[in-house]
Scaffold this motif. Structure first.
Motif, PDB file in Angstrom:
ATOM      1  N   UNK A 141       0.734  -0.660  -0.284  1.00 49.86           N
ATOM      2  CA  UNK A 141       0.128   0.193   0.120  1.00 49.86           C
ATOM      3  C   UNK A 141       1.131   1.471  -0.359  1.00 49.86           C
ATOM      4  N   UNK A 142       1.011   2.487  -0.668  1.00 46.34           N
ATOM      5  CA  UNK A 142       0.452   3.270  -0.264  1.00 46.34           C
ATOM      6  C   UNK A 142       0.248   4.358  -0.132  1.00 46.34           C
ATOM      7  N   UNK A 143       0.513   5.563   0.074  1.00 44.55           N
ATOM      8  CA  UNK A 143      -0.299   6.545   0.736  1.00 44.55           C
ATOM      9  C   UNK A 143       0.342   8.301   0.375  1.00 44.55           C
ATOM     10  N   UNK A 144      -0.742   9.168   0.578  1.00 40.98           N
ATOM     11  CA  UNK A 144      -0.574  10.391   0.462  1.00 40.98           C
ATOM     12  C   UNK A 144       1.044  10.550   1.297  1.00 40.98           C
ATOM     13  N   UNK A 145       1.148  11.271   0.822  1.00 40.88           N
ATOM     14  CA  UNK A 145       2.733  12.189   1.373  1.00 40.88           C
ATOM     15  C   UNK A 145       3.144  13.839   0.940  1.00 40.88           C
ATOM     16  N   UNK A 146       1.987  13.642   0.436  1.00 39.32           N
ATOM     17  CA  UNK A 146       1.680  15.427  -0.025  1.00 39.32           C
ATOM     18  C   UNK A 146       0.653  15.877  -0.777  1.00 39.32           C
ATOM     19  N   UNK A 147       0.436  17.276  -0.770  1.00 42.04           N
ATOM     20  CA  UNK A 147      -0.653  17.731  -1.141  1.00 42.04           C
ATOM     21  C   UNK A 147      -0.532  18.698  -2.155  1.00 42.04           C
ATOM     22  N   UNK A 148      -0.997  19.124  -3.606  1.00 46.35           N
ATOM     23  CA  UNK A 148      -0.551  20.551  -3.858  1.00 46.35           C
ATOM     24  C   UNK A 148      -2.494  20.970  -4.252  1.00 46.35           C
ATOM     25  N   UNK A 149      -1.761  22.053  -3.010  1.00 49.53           N
ATOM     26  CA  UNK A 149      -2.638  22.910  -2.785  1.00 49.53           C
ATOM     27  C   UNK A 149      -3.748  24.425  -2.960  1.00 49.53           C
ATOM     28  N   UNK A 150      -4.558  24.478  -4.513  1.00 50.54           N
ATOM     29  CA  UNK A 150      -5.145  25.444  -4.537  1.00 50.54           C
ATOM     30  C   UNK A 150      -5.143  26.905  -3.504  1.00 50.54           C
ATOM     31  N   UNK A 151      -4.447  27.534  -3.175  1.00 50.03           N
ATOM     32  CA  UNK A 151      -4.411  29.223  -2.176  1.00 50.03           C
ATOM     33  C   UNK A 151      -4.602  30.145  -3.037  1.00 50.03           C
ATOM     34  N   UNK A 152      -6.114  30.440  -3.266  1.00 47.67           N
ATOM     35  CA  UNK A 152      -6.642  32.209  -3.748  1.00 47.67           C
ATOM     36  C   UNK A 152      -5.451  32.316  -5.422  1.00 47.67           C
ATOM     37  N   UNK A 153      -4.037  32.877  -5.659  1.00 51.88           N
ATOM     38  CA  UNK A 153      -3.767  32.300  -6.662  1.00 51.88           C
ATOM     39  C   UNK A 153      -3.095  31.543  -6.884  1.00 51.88           C
ATOM     40  N   UNK A 154      -2.508  31.222  -6.109  1.00 54.86           N
ATOM     41  CA  UNK A 154      -1.223  30.444  -5.667  1.00 54.86           C
ATOM     42  C   UNK A 154      -1.752  28.369  -5.616  1.00 54.86           C
ATOM     43  N   UNK A 155      -0.344  28.015  -6.746  1.00 55.16           N
ATOM     44  CA  UNK A 155      -0.425  26.325  -5.469  1.00 55.16           C
ATOM     45  C   UNK A 155       0.687  26.220  -4.865  1.00 55.16           C
ATOM     46  N   UNK A 156      -0.111  25.448  -3.708  1.00 54.52           N
ATOM     47  CA  UNK A 156       0.965  25.330  -2.921  1.00 54.52           C
ATOM     48  C   UNK A 156       1.374  23.518  -2.527  1.00 54.52           C
ATOM     49  N   UNK A 157       2.516  23.230  -2.671  1.00 53.22           N
ATOM     50  CA  UNK A 157       2.770  21.961  -2.317  1.00 53.22           C
ATOM     51  C   UNK A 157       3.393  22.253  -0.782  1.00 53.22           C
ATOM     52  N   UNK A 158       2.098  21.141   0.302  1.00 58.15           N
ATOM     53  CA  UNK A 158       1.838  20.555   1.625  1.00 58.15           C
ATOM     54  C   UNK A 158       2.481  19.569   2.028  1.00 58.15           C
ATOM     55  N   UNK A 159       3.946  18.995   2.771  1.00 59.64           N
ATOM     56  CA  UNK A 159       3.891  17.767   3.154  1.00 59.64           C
ATOM     57  C   UNK A 159       2.915  17.261   4.281  1.00 59.64           C
ATOM     58  N   UNK A 160       2.160  15.901   4.077  1.00 59.78           N
ATOM     59  CA  UNK A 160       1.321  15.594   5.374  1.00 59.78           C
ATOM     60  C   UNK A 160       1.806  15.383   6.267  1.00 59.78           C
TER      61      UNK A 160
END
Length: 255
Positions: A141-160
């Motif tokens: 099994x593999x699980x998420x280690x990050x999300x690419x979050x859209x915030x306002x006018x930016x795409x932000x990489x966020x670590x789980x």
């Protein structure tokens, strides 16, 4: 070709059926199953399909809980909104998948792969699927280690690992970081729960999924419930029901 669609989103099912008929005008959709319960009730009365398209997360549970209880007579192509890493295991068993929203080119490629299977290969694919569902084949099994979050006018990489908890408020799902920053997440908590490592995250209730690292203590609460003290502090109390309390205690002890 005769197919069964296992899909609880009406628009997604309609879109997929329309694409299939465009590609294969003679194709017949035998049924659209929108829940585990409906599948159990109707499966034996349906003609045997040549191919099954199955979403993973249904309204009342995972499609696996249906497929492991019924006879699977043909290959399955999974449809999912998860990224490739979350479903890498399916590829190990030569089970194809389509990422939502499904595009015509990807669907055509999957159907081409299905048509290229000769009878022995098709039978072997079905056998592998049945073994996987019956628990005889254990997939990594593999699980998420990050999300690419859209915030306002930016795409932000966020670590789980930087996320303290996920919660839903006013219909909006958010991730709260240990730095107290909150970001909206365009996913359901049910979908997030499947993507997160169960050793590190626990579904406390319908409103919260909490990281192990965010839990400061668990207090005994009314009627056998538990109240979690999290850091950073959430906007409201996080209570674990009496029924889920034993599962939470076991989770804390085991990991």
């Amino acid at each position: 070709m005769r197919v069964i669609l296992i899909e609880d989103e009406v628009l997604a099912a309609t879109h997929l059926a329309a694409l299939l008929r465009e590609i294969e005008p003679s194709l017949t959709v035998l049924a659209v199953i929108d829940s585990v319960a409906e599948g159990r009730e109707r499966w034996e009365s349906l003609p045997a399909p040549d191919l099954i398209f199955s979403d993973i997360q249904l309204a009342d549970g995972l499609s696996f809980s249906l497929l492991e209880q019924v006879r699977v007579p043909c290959p399955i192509i999974f449809t999912t909104a998860f990224d490739e890493y979350a479903i890498r295991a399916f590829k190990l068993n030569s089970i194809d998948y389509l990422l939502k929203p499904i595009e015509r080119e990807a669907l055509e490629a999957s159907l081409l792969k299905y048509r290229s299977l000769n009878r022995p290969a098709t039978d072997d694919l079905v056998r592998q699927m049945q073994e996987m569902l019956s628990g005889r084949v254990f997939l990594p099994k593999t699980y998420r280690n990050s999300f690419l979050i859209q915030f306002r006018d930016k795409l932000l990489p966020v670590k789980v690992s930087d996320i303290a908890y996920f919660d839903i408020e006013g219909g909006v799902v958010s991730a709260t970081l240990f730095t107290r920053i909150r970001y909206p997440i365009d996913q359901k908590l049910d979908d997030l729960e499947i993507q997160l490592d169960p050793q590190q995250f626990f579904r406390a209730n319908r409103q919260f999924i909490v990281s192990r690292k965010s839990i400061q203590e668990a207090e005994l609460y009314f009627n056998g419930r538990l109240q979690l003290q999290l850091q950073p502090l959430p906007g409201g109390s996080v209570v674990i029901s009496k029924d889920r309390a034993p599962q939470f205690k076991k989770w804390m002890e085991e990991f």
